[in-house]
Design a protein around this motif. Structure first.
Motif, PDB file in Angstrom:
ATOM      1  N   SER A  18      39.328  42.087  34.234  1.00  0.00           N
ATOM      2  CA  SER A  18      39.289  41.085  33.164  1.00  0.00           C
ATOM      3  C   SER A  18      40.436  40.095  33.179  1.00  0.00           C
ATOM      4  N   ASP A  19      41.622  40.540  33.600  1.00  0.00           N
ATOM      5  CA  ASP A  19      42.825  39.708  33.471  1.00  0.00           C
ATOM      6  C   ASP A  19      43.256  39.037  34.767  1.00  0.00           C
ATOM      7  N   VAL A  20      42.805  39.539  35.891  1.00  0.00           N
ATOM      8  CA  VAL A  20      43.312  39.053  37.180  1.00  0.00           C
ATOM      9  C   VAL A  20      42.237  38.356  38.003  1.00  0.00           C
ATOM     10  N   ILE A  21      41.189  39.074  38.343  1.00  0.00           N
ATOM     11  CA  ILE A  21      40.184  38.540  39.265  1.00  0.00           C
ATOM     12  C   ILE A  21      39.506  37.276  38.734  1.00  0.00           C
ATOM     13  N   PRO A  22      39.041  37.224  37.479  1.00  0.00           N
ATOM     14  CA  PRO A  22      38.392  35.985  37.020  1.00  0.00           C
ATOM     15  C   PRO A  22      39.334  34.796  36.922  1.00  0.00           C
ATOM     16  N   VAL A  23      40.616  35.036  36.678  1.00  0.00           N
ATOM     17  CA  VAL A  23      41.576  33.932  36.646  1.00  0.00           C
ATOM     18  C   VAL A  23      41.740  33.342  38.042  1.00  0.00           C
ATOM     19  N   ILE A  24      41.846  34.205  39.027  1.00  0.00           N
ATOM     20  CA  ILE A  24      41.946  33.735  40.405  1.00  0.00           C
ATOM     21  C   ILE A  24      40.684  32.971  40.793  1.00  0.00           C
ATOM     22  N   GLU A  25      39.524  33.466  40.374  1.00  0.00           N
ATOM     23  CA  GLU A  25      38.273  32.764  40.648  1.00  0.00           C
ATOM     24  C   GLU A  25      38.255  31.379  40.002  1.00  0.00           C
ATOM     25  N   ALA A  26      38.959  31.237  38.879  1.00  0.00           N
ATOM     26  CA  ALA A  26      39.028  29.946  38.191  1.00  0.00           C
ATOM     27  C   ALA A  26      40.058  29.014  38.815  1.00  0.00           C
ATOM     28  N   GLY A  27      40.827  29.508  39.780  1.00  0.00           N
ATOM     29  CA  GLY A  27      41.827  28.684  40.447  1.00  0.00           C
ATOM     30  C   GLY A  27      43.241  28.935  40.000  1.00  0.00           C
ATOM     31  N   GLY A  28      43.457  29.936  39.150  1.00  0.00           N
ATOM     32  CA  GLY A  28      44.788  30.228  38.650  1.00  0.00           C
ATOM     33  C   GLY A  28      45.444  31.382  39.387  1.00  0.00           C
ATOM     34  N   PHE A  29      46.554  31.836  38.832  1.00  0.00           N
ATOM     35  CA  PHE A  29      47.317  32.946  39.388  1.00  0.00           C
ATOM     36  C   PHE A  29      47.100  34.181  38.511  1.00  0.00           C
ATOM     37  N   GLY A  30      46.886  35.317  39.140  1.00  0.00           N
ATOM     38  CA  GLY A  30      46.685  36.559  38.406  1.00  0.00           C
ATOM     39  C   GLY A  30      47.763  37.568  38.733  1.00  0.00           C
ATOM     40  N   VAL A  31      48.408  38.108  37.694  1.00  0.00           N
ATOM     41  CA  VAL A  31      49.474  39.095  37.868  1.00  0.00           C
ATOM     42  C   VAL A  31      49.045  40.400  37.209  1.00  0.00           C
ATOM     43  N   HIS A  32      48.995  41.443  38.008  1.00  0.00           N
ATOM     44  CA  HIS A  32      48.559  42.749  37.514  1.00  0.00           C
ATOM     45  C   HIS A  32      49.770  43.587  37.135  1.00  0.00           C
TER      46      HIS A  32
END
Length: 234
Positions: A182-196
């Protein structure tokens, strides 16, 4: 991570800034004990998870949906013979979850405060509106955020809209949270950076494989390392 001028940082709430899954697990143990005469623990857990999965589209995420799924499972495994006292206990357990005091996780306040001085910081969480508003108010962190978004689900389009509305777009945004799904993969798909930032407990429906090797993905042991990561990205 590559260097990029990050202007907006989103924080997940449950199990990123404060404890949440711990209380679900404790209530699930209580559920198991109440129905011990009707089914073994593993079978009950499987049936409850199946109920939660099929009910997400109806009840959404959060305590209320979880409570209704427990009641539904209790009716199913007892073939409709569940005592009303058990139903009452499950309803009481749900209310107790909705009233439980907030327990901030280590470094949560320091991380938000430090980054709020240099970036737009947002709280982006999903779940029941009233419960999430209550938890934010009790956390003492509310005044630190430049924006709060309580959504029904976290997807790439949802993140794209949020970061366009509150910031300079997803490509200039970073999202930090405990859930890869929910917090990482969809953000990366949107073009952003995801930090787990993993939590010790993760709900089965939030588990996913990390996007290892992706240039916009990073993993940290706790929020105490977040400020240094962001500083290196300037």
């Amino acid at each position: 991570m590559p260097r990029s001028r990050i202007t907006t940082i989103g924080f997940d709430a449950d199990d990123t800034l404060w404890q949440n899954e711990t209380f679900f697990r404790l209530t699930q143990d209580r559920f198991t004990a109440l129905l011990a005469d009707y089914a073994d623990p593993d079978h009950l857990h499987d049936r409850l998870l199946a109920a939660e999965r099929r009910n997400l589209g109806h009840y959404g995420f959060g305590v209320k949906g979880f409570t209704l799924s427990m009641i539904e499972t209790a009716i199913e495994v007892t073939e409709g013979r569940v005592p009303t006292s058990v139903i009452a206990d499950l309803m009481a357990a749900g209310r107790e979850m909705l009233e439980h005091p907030i327990e901030l996780l280590p470094h949560a306040r320091d991380a938000v405060e430090a980054l709020a001085n240099t970036h737009r910081v947002l709280l982006i969480t999903k779940g029941d509106l009233l419960d999430q508003e209550r938890k934010l108010a009790q956390s003492g962190l509310g005044d630190l955020f430049h924006g709060v978004e309580i959504v029904s689900n976290k997807t790439a389009p949802v993140y794209a809209q949020i970061f366009a509305r509150h910031g300079d777009g997803a490509d200039r945004a970073l999202m930090v949270g405990n859930s890869l799904k929910s917090d990482v993969i969809p953000v990366i798909e949107a073009g952003g950076f995801g930090v787990h930032v993993p939590h010790g407990l993760t709900w089965a429906l939030e588990q996913a494989d990390p996007p290892e090797g992706h240039p916009r993905f990073a993993a940290l042991p706790d929020l105490g390392h977040l400020h240094d990561l962001v500083s290196r990205m300037k």
